[in-house]
Enzyme design. Sequence first.
Site, PDB file in Angstrom:
ATOM      1  N   THR A   1      -0.314   1.297   6.911  1.00  0.00           N
ATOM      2  CA  THR A   1      -0.238   0.127   6.031  1.00  0.00           C
ATOM      3  C   THR A   1      -0.148  -1.139   6.882  1.00  0.00           C
ATOM      4  O   THR A   1       0.553  -1.153   7.895  1.00  0.00           O
ATOM      5  CB  THR A   1       0.975   0.198   5.079  1.00  0.00           C
ATOM      6  OG1 THR A   1       1.094  -1.062   4.406  1.00  0.00           O
ATOM      7  CG2 THR A   1       2.274   0.519   5.804  1.00  0.00           C
ATOM      8  N   GLY A   2      -0.861  -2.164   6.483  1.00  0.00           N
ATOM      9  CA  GLY A   2      -0.810  -3.412   7.245  1.00  0.00           C
ATOM     10  C   GLY A   2      -2.123  -4.163   7.144  1.00  0.00           C
ATOM     11  O   GLY A   2      -2.932  -3.912   6.232  1.00  0.00           O
ATOM     12  N   THR A   3      -2.338  -5.051   8.067  1.00  0.00           N
ATOM     13  CA  THR A   3      -3.547  -5.884   8.058  1.00  0.00           C
ATOM     14  C   THR A   3      -4.764  -5.010   8.368  1.00  0.00           C
ATOM     15  O   THR A   3      -5.022  -4.647   9.519  1.00  0.00           O
ATOM     16  CB  THR A   3      -3.413  -6.999   9.124  1.00  0.00           C
ATOM     17  OG1 THR A   3      -2.141  -7.614   8.945  1.00  0.00           O
ATOM     18  CG2 THR A   3      -4.504  -8.036   8.976  1.00  0.00           C
ATOM     19  N   GLY A   4      -5.501  -4.688   7.317  1.00  0.00           N
ATOM     20  CA  GLY A   4      -6.540  -3.664   7.411  1.00  0.00           C
ATOM     21  C   GLY A   4      -7.557  -3.892   8.506  1.00  0.00           C
ATOM     22  O   GLY A   4      -7.993  -2.955   9.185  1.00  0.00           O
TER      23      GLY A   4
ATOM     24  N   ARG B   1     -14.469  -6.930  -0.141  1.00  0.00           N
ATOM     25  CA  ARG B   1     -13.807  -6.638   1.136  1.00  0.00           C
ATOM     26  C   ARG B   1     -13.186  -5.233   1.081  1.00  0.00           C
ATOM     27  O   ARG B   1     -12.594  -4.828   0.103  1.00  0.00           O
ATOM     28  CB  ARG B   1     -12.712  -7.677   1.387  1.00  0.00           C
ATOM     29  CG  ARG B   1     -11.857  -7.438   2.639  1.00  0.00           C
ATOM     30  CD  ARG B   1     -10.603  -6.650   2.331  1.00  0.00           C
ATOM     31  NE  ARG B   1      -9.682  -6.601   3.475  1.00  0.00           N
ATOM     32  CZ  ARG B   1      -8.591  -5.850   3.510  1.00  0.00           C
ATOM     33  NH1 ARG B   1      -8.279  -5.077   2.497  1.00  0.00           N
ATOM     34  NH2 ARG B   1      -7.822  -5.855   4.564  1.00  0.00           N
ATOM     35  N   VAL B   2     -13.350  -4.490   2.158  1.00  0.00           N
ATOM     36  CA  VAL B   2     -12.747  -3.161   2.248  1.00  0.00           C
ATOM     37  C   VAL B   2     -11.853  -3.134   3.482  1.00  0.00           C
ATOM     38  O   VAL B   2     -12.256  -3.561   4.566  1.00  0.00           O
ATOM     39  CB  VAL B   2     -13.832  -2.068   2.360  1.00  0.00           C
ATOM     40  CG1 VAL B   2     -13.199  -0.698   2.563  1.00  0.00           C
ATOM     41  CG2 VAL B   2     -14.710  -2.058   1.101  1.00  0.00           C
ATOM     42  N   GLY B   3     -10.635  -2.664   3.312  1.00  0.00           N
ATOM     43  CA  GLY B   3      -9.688  -2.589   4.430  1.00  0.00           C
ATOM     44  C   GLY B   3      -9.702  -1.224   5.099  1.00  0.00           C
ATOM     45  O   GLY B   3     -10.672  -0.469   5.001  1.00  0.00           O
ATOM     46  N   ASP B   4      -8.613  -0.902   5.768  1.00  0.00           N
ATOM     47  CA  ASP B   4      -8.541   0.351   6.522  1.00  0.00           C
ATOM     48  C   ASP B   4      -8.212   1.568   5.663  1.00  0.00           C
ATOM     49  O   ASP B   4      -8.504   2.701   6.055  1.00  0.00           O
ATOM     50  CB  ASP B   4      -7.448   0.238   7.600  1.00  0.00           C
ATOM     51  CG  ASP B   4      -6.073  -0.021   6.981  1.00  0.00           C
ATOM     52  OD1 ASP B   4      -5.970  -0.920   6.125  1.00  0.00           O
ATOM     53  OD2 ASP B   4      -5.122   0.702   7.314  1.00  0.00           O
TER      54      ASP B   4
ATOM     55  N   THR C   1       0.842  -1.203   0.000  1.00  0.00           N
ATOM     56  CA  THR C   1       0.000   0.000   0.000  1.00  0.00           C
ATOM     57  C   THR C   1       0.875   1.250   0.000  1.00  0.00           C
ATOM     58  O   THR C   1       2.002   1.215   0.489  1.00  0.00           O
ATOM     59  CB  THR C   1      -0.848  -0.053   1.292  1.00  0.00           C
ATOM     60  OG1 THR C   1      -1.777  -1.124   1.146  1.00  0.00           O
ATOM     61  CG2 THR C   1      -1.600   1.231   1.561  1.00  0.00           C
TER      62      THR C   1
HETATM   63  N1  ASP Z   1      -3.992  -1.900   4.779  1.00  0.00           N
HETATM   64  C1  ASP Z   1      -4.232  -2.458   3.480  1.00  0.00           C
HETATM   65  C2  ASP Z   1      -5.530  -3.202   3.511  1.00  0.00           C
HETATM   66  O1  ASP Z   1      -5.794  -3.900   4.481  1.00  0.00           O
HETATM   67  C3  ASP Z   1      -3.150  -3.383   3.010  1.00  0.00           C
HETATM   68  C4  ASP Z   1      -1.744  -2.848   3.141  1.00  0.00           C
HETATM   69  O2  ASP Z   1      -1.496  -1.892   3.820  1.00  0.00           O
HETATM   70  O3  ASP Z   1      -0.865  -3.411   2.514  1.00  0.00           O
HETATM   71  O4  ASP Z   1      -6.267  -3.150   2.583  1.00  0.00           O
END
Ligand code: ASP
Length: 353
Positions: free
Chosen positions: A265-268, A242-245, A214
């Site tokens: 950035t990370g596990t949304g 699916r929608v992340g953060d 991201t």
């Molecule tokens: N945060 C993003 C999501 O969960 C993924 C990422 O940061 O790589 O969609």
Amino acid sequence: MRLATLSLLCMSLLTACASPNPTRSFEGAPNRSALAIHGGAGVIDKDTPAEKKAQYVQGLSIALRAGQEGLARGDSALDVCERVVRILEDNPLFNAGKGAVYTENERHELDASIMDGSTLACGAIAGVQTIKNPISLARLVMERSGHVLLVGDGAEAFASQMQPLPEAAGRIERVPNSYFDTPARHEALRKKLEERGSQLPPSLTDRTPDYRGTVGCVALDIRGNLAAATSTGGMTAKRWGRVGDSPIIGAGCYADNRTCAVSCTGTGEEFIRHGVARTIANLIEMRGLSARDAATEVVHRRLQPDDGGVIIVSRTGEIAMVFSTIGMFRGAADSQGRFDVSIWSDTEAITKP
Ligand code: ASP
């Protein structure tokens, strides 16, 4: 007397309603500019060939330089964040725009958000499939829709409405979904589906770091205004819809002139649960923490190891880049000559002035 109190109350209510987003300037604007960028947590292996590493460093450096030069010219933090994220979206190495990861059904669904810390105006889009530069559509949502978040077909229809307008020229380009394809992301999808096997739904505790990437930018301009922007293709093999953060204001993106600008950035799912970006701003505002301490508290104490990272620029120009993964593609620059790009550990800067 009661009448006077009542009319005073009405007047203040009316003023509040007439200007829901008063400009949040603060005294003693630092008269310096600063910015940070990220290209995602979840990085390449350290033994990746030097040539490949150089491509990442170059991609980050080009975006960072464009941002630094823009701020030096006096561009607004908001314009700089949009421009920098567009550059990263156009780079197939990163998981945003061209190079976005695949959904489990081999499509690309993109999410993005942007926020202006001087007014708390913000805009976001989720699940778009034909927008070459999602961050620019997020900005138009902020400026032209009267809403904060548009998703899927509604966001695409809004893009079609905006396209003939002069402010959309050169910013809102439509592409077939296959434009976002890259062999590296396709291979990542194949591997992920193989690992997953027939397990449906995938385990909620599956935090296997995949190839994330991201992108985001946070900036402080010379007028003391802050802005943040985040754009992503999401997580490899995500369920469609699916929608992340990243497009959730307060989770993957936040900016307020009183505190800081944050991009995550990370596990949304985890970043949404913990309202990461807004929590960091709250810790700065209410507990008086520095940007680094606030980020450390959230990334290392509230999130789980390996969940991801954040970049922050505070209203005083402090830059913090904190992550719990083995690395985070990132860069920082300011008006005092700082310019560095890093991938792995906290201390290692690959390029310095
Ligand atoms: N945060 C993003 C999501 O969960 C993924 C990422 O940061 O790589 O969609």
